[in-house]
Design a protein around this motif. Sequence first.
Motif: not given
Length: 233
Positions: A47-48, A51, A54, A56-57, A83, A89, A91, A169
């Motif tokens: 998941s990290t 992120y 995508s 986002m992080d 994005r 996305f 989920f 995810d």
Amino acid sequence: MAYVLEARHLDKYFEQPVRFHVLKDISLSVNRGEFVSIMGKSGCGKSTLLYILSTMDTDYTGELYLAGKKVTGQSREQLAHIRNKRIGFVFQFHYLLPEFTVLKNVMLPGLKLGEKSTEEVREDAMAKLRLLGVDDQAHKKAARLSGGQKQRVSIARALINDPEIIMGDEPTGNLDSKNSENVFQVFRDLSVSRSLSLLVVTHDEDFARRTDRIIEMGDGMILGGGHAPAPAS
Ligand SMILES: Nc1ncnc2c1ncn2[C@@H]1O[C@H](COP(=O)(O)OP(=O)(O)O)[C@@H](O)[C@H]1O
Ligand SMILES: [Mg+2]
């Protein structure tokens, strides 16, 4: 032709509660039209990683490219735009707005992008719902749908701005086997008919085995399957 998605030497640390090297020298690539799964034990960093991929992080070192364009280092506004336009996305938990209609939920990322009139976005949203076989649900509140229907609506929403890649995810993590199979088939059809790329974290071995490639992760590293065949020139 560039890869749709390419990561070069990503490293990431969490600082709290203690410094922890969560992603270690991650390099991977995804081609246009490839359906790729990511597998690995719980807590290994999937998941990290998603992120970061995508956009986002942004708290990492290394470089990320989308369609050959470097996204690492771009401003927050640019990243939000990239994005919204290029990535869809899906989920495990759909995150539809329950009090809004299905149609409105699908329209929202299109309205946010602001490249088309409301009427055009509405027509596009209906077309995506039709593609997923849930256009008859368009005017219901999202809260009233079944789990499988919600996930189809989530996929329709992910498609509204015609992204190059969909990232998921555990998109089937909350579905029964019939609905999981349905989502698999929808993803497969999209990869074949629209050359859409898919990058999907899953625990489902049966699902993963039928994708084009499995990226195996363990302890913050890629253990195998990270690289796409060289893209056609
Ligand atoms: N915000 C955070 N701060 C500190 N540690 C985190 C944070 N998010 C996740 N972790 C830790 O990082 C590791 C990887 O988590 P995650 O990417 O969610 O794994 P996976 O999705 O593969 O189950 C786990 O050990 C998790 O506890
Ligand atoms: Mg996870």
